[in-house]
Design a protein around this motif. Structure first.
Motif, PDB file in Angstrom:
ATOM      1  N   GLY A 209       1.850  -7.198  -0.808  1.00  0.00           N
ATOM      2  CA  GLY A 209       1.064  -6.237  -0.070  1.00  0.00           C
ATOM      3  C   GLY A 209      -0.387  -6.583   0.135  1.00  0.00           C
ATOM      4  O   GLY A 209      -1.112  -5.832   0.791  1.00  0.00           O
ATOM      5  N   ALA A 210      -0.864  -7.703  -0.422  1.00  0.00           N
ATOM      6  CA  ALA A 210      -2.249  -8.133  -0.208  1.00  0.00           C
ATOM      7  C   ALA A 210      -2.292  -9.655  -0.172  1.00  0.00           C
ATOM      8  O   ALA A 210      -3.163 -10.288  -0.766  1.00  0.00           O
TER       9      ALA A 210
ATOM     10  N   GLY B  22      -9.376   0.381   1.337  1.00  0.00           N
ATOM     11  CA  GLY B  22      -9.338   1.829   1.416  1.00  0.00           C
ATOM     12  C   GLY B  22      -8.836   2.402   2.724  1.00  0.00           C
ATOM     13  O   GLY B  22      -9.092   3.564   3.021  1.00  0.00           O
ATOM     14  N   TRP B  23      -8.050   1.640   3.480  1.00  0.00           N
ATOM     15  CA  TRP B  23      -7.622   2.112   4.801  1.00  0.00           C
ATOM     16  C   TRP B  23      -6.249   2.768   4.805  1.00  0.00           C
ATOM     17  O   TRP B  23      -5.893   3.467   5.751  1.00  0.00           O
TER      18      TRP B  23
ATOM     19  N   ARG C  57      -2.656  -0.083 -11.878  1.00  0.00           N
ATOM     20  CA  ARG C  57      -3.565   1.004 -12.221  1.00  0.00           C
ATOM     21  C   ARG C  57      -4.605   1.211 -11.118  1.00  0.00           C
ATOM     22  O   ARG C  57      -5.652   1.841 -11.349  1.00  0.00           O
ATOM     23  N   GLU C  58      -4.332   0.686  -9.952  1.00  0.00           N
ATOM     24  CA  GLU C  58      -5.162   0.897  -8.772  1.00  0.00           C
ATOM     25  C   GLU C  58      -4.408   0.356  -7.577  1.00  0.00           C
ATOM     26  O   GLU C  58      -3.463  -0.427  -7.709  1.00  0.00           O
ATOM     27  N   MET C  59      -4.818   0.791  -6.390  1.00  0.00           N
ATOM     28  CA  MET C  59      -4.293   0.229  -5.157  1.00  0.00           C
ATOM     29  C   MET C  59      -5.482   0.145  -4.198  1.00  0.00           C
ATOM     30  O   MET C  59      -5.780   1.087  -3.465  1.00  0.00           O
ATOM     31  N   PRO C  60      -6.219  -0.973  -4.212  1.00  0.00           N
ATOM     32  CA  PRO C  60      -7.483  -1.053  -3.468  1.00  0.00           C
ATOM     33  C   PRO C  60      -7.356  -0.854  -1.967  1.00  0.00           C
ATOM     34  O   PRO C  60      -8.339  -0.482  -1.320  1.00  0.00           O
ATOM     35  N   LEU C  61      -6.180  -1.106  -1.396  1.00  0.00           N
ATOM     36  CA  LEU C  61      -6.019  -0.901   0.038  1.00  0.00           C
ATOM     37  C   LEU C  61      -5.791   0.570   0.370  1.00  0.00           C
ATOM     38  O   LEU C  61      -5.915   0.969   1.530  1.00  0.00           O
ATOM     39  N   ALA C  62      -5.442   1.368  -0.616  1.00  0.00           N
ATOM     40  CA  ALA C  62      -5.161   2.785  -0.387  1.00  0.00           C
ATOM     41  C   ALA C  62      -6.458   3.593  -0.341  1.00  0.00           C
ATOM     42  O   ALA C  62      -7.489   3.208  -0.900  1.00  0.00           O
ATOM     43  N   SER C  63      -6.374   4.734   0.312  1.00  0.00           N
ATOM     44  CA  SER C  63      -7.541   5.603   0.443  1.00  0.00           C
ATOM     45  C   SER C  63      -7.956   6.173  -0.903  1.00  0.00           C
ATOM     46  O   SER C  63      -7.187   6.186  -1.871  1.00  0.00           O
ATOM     47  N   GLU C  64      -9.180   6.670  -0.936  1.00  0.00           N
ATOM     48  CA  GLU C  64      -9.684   7.291  -2.158  1.00  0.00           C
ATOM     49  C   GLU C  64      -8.818   8.477  -2.557  1.00  0.00           C
ATOM     50  O   GLU C  64      -8.579   8.715  -3.744  1.00  0.00           O
TER      51      GLU C  64
END
Length: 456
Positions: free
Chosen positions: A102-103, A155-156, A184-191
């Protein structure tokens, strides 16, 4: 480029490491390398680099092998530090596991990512459709949203899907693997998605989690796919761990059936001055700025060619929740008509609810080719937004038989798009307009909007 480093011949043993020179980018998120006559699809490299790779798929009789970069020996000037450690191939393998998917372009500068995507699109159109000359101003992939003004491409995502580890932790699969890496995070996902902190929840009994957090700030929805034997009490316990303003429901990935646990089983999305209801895992563009961007490109093509105007007769095919349908209805007015066709029953019901106040819209649930046969009419234009597999030869033939003046084709896959453009060209149609958008930064994916019309 020949590889001059001495190393043992490849024997088909996955897990071995070899040194390769990375060749050109190819569709699918990898680059092509060769060694001793063997083609190897390499992920996490950049054309021109020398790298050490770990073979991941390497059957002796296979036509090609696959590999991940584990060490960069000669780096491209376009290489960047990966923003996500779990998706950084070299770092992940050094910790004993493959990177999450995914990245896969996160190690490349955004500008080079877009140039590589443009190369893939041009190559697919050339090889599969015979298009050697692209329409004017169609040679680049356009940045969208935050990436257009020097943003970081993070964050999109307003929608995200996750797997669950055997121990009940939120996770993501490695590419082409059953291995699930806890996240423990998904940097491409929105806040809004990251603020749910799903990784802090005990998800035992759940096999998959889907999250939708609309860009308009309306109520998020968390969908839980239970495993066999998971009891209602367990589902209620999981829902109770989520913030009270979040809707929670169960869903069946095979049937898309949704059952309420708390709140709504749908989200309200907004675009181009309209609100849309999207139930469960129904389709909606995942980039926060994608709906407006695509609507703008489609309407610009159709209006510019004189195909979209008050009184026009148009159709929105593979219409989903009606993103394009609503805007087409605005454009044709009450003197025109819009035929909106969607195969998924639940999504078609959503479109009916969202567009019940537009008398010029006829919403039909069914296969595109069947509906066009049943409802023949003289179309000014068609909007075509098929799933990743594309429309296919039979549907393209049906569209040509319908004799519209033009077709706006929206696609998320350059290979199926190019194949379909080839079918249109065989039928005497031409590619008269093309725009490509980077709606999926740090991945190999891109979105295209094309204008097709019969050749004179």
């Amino acid at each position: 480029m020949a590889n001059t480093e001495t190393q043992p011949p490849l024997t088909g043993e996955a897990g071995r490491e070899v040194v390769l020179d990375v060749g050109p980018v190819a569709h699918g998120g990898h680059c092509v390398a060769r060694h001793e006559g063997r083609v190897i699809f390499v992920r996490h490299g950049i054309p021109g680099e020398k790298v050490r790779v770990r073979l991941t798929d390497a059957e002796e009789k296979a036509k090609f092998w696959r590999a991940d970069v584990v060490e960069v020996l000669e780096a491209s000037p376009d290489r960047a530090d990966h923003f996500w450690h779990l998706a950084d191939s070299a770092r992940a393998w050094s910790h004993g596991h493959p990177p999450v998917g995914g990245a896969e372009f996160g190690h490349i500068t955004l500008a080079r990512q877009r140039s590589l995507k443009a190369e893939v699109l041009a190559e697919q159109l050339r090889r599969l459709a015979g298009v050697d000359q692209l329409p004017a101003d169609a040679g680049s992939v356009e940045a969208v949203g935050g990436t257009a003004d020097g943003g970081d491409g993070l964050g999109w995502r307003t929608r995200a899907g996750f797997s669950v580890t055997p121990g009940g932790k939120l996770g993501m699969h490695a590419h082409r693997s059953t291995h699930i890496v806890p996240v423990r995070e998904m940097p491409l996902a929105s806040e809004a998605i990251n603020n749910l902190r799903l990784w802090d929840i005990d998800l035992q009994g759940i096999e998959r989690v889907e999250v939708a957090a609309p860009a308009n700030g309306s109520r998020p929805l968390v969908l839980l796919a239970p495993g066999p034997g998971t009891k209602p009490k367990r589902l209620s316990a999981i829902a109770a761990q989520l913030p009270g303003e979040v809707s929670v429901a169960t869903f069946d990935p095979a049937t898309e059936a949704v059952q309420q646990l708390r709140g709504r089983t749908w989200v309200q999305e907004s675009a181009a001055g309209h609100d849309y209801r999207v139930t469960g895992a129904g389709f909606w563009q995942i980039h926060r700025d994608a709906p407006g961007t695509l609507v703008g490109a489609v309407t610009e093509f159709l209006r510019g060619g004189g195909f979209l105007h008050p009184g026009a007769v148009v159709a929105d095919l593979y219409a989903g929740a009606g993103l394009f349908t609503a805007v087409l209805a605005d454009a044709v007015g009450e003197t025109g008509s819009v035929l909106s066709v969607e195969g998924a029953a639940g999504t078609s019901r959503d479109a009916r609810k969202s567009l019940h106040g537009a008398p010029q819209v006829e919403i039909v649930q069914g296969r595109v080719e069947r509906v066009l046969r049943q409802k023949p009419r003289s179309f000014d234009a068609l909007v075509l937004d098929p799933p990743r597999a594309g429309a296919g030869k039979a549907v393209v033939s049906q569209l040509v038989e319908a004799s519209p003046r033009a077709i706006a084709y929206v696609s998320c896959d350059p290979a199926s798009f190019a194949r379909d453009v080839g079918y249109f060209r065989q039928a005497g149609w031409g590619l008269s307009g093309l725009r490509a958008f980077d709606l999926y930064p740090h991945t190999h994916h891109l979105e295209t909007v094309a204008l097709l019309a019969p050749l004179p």
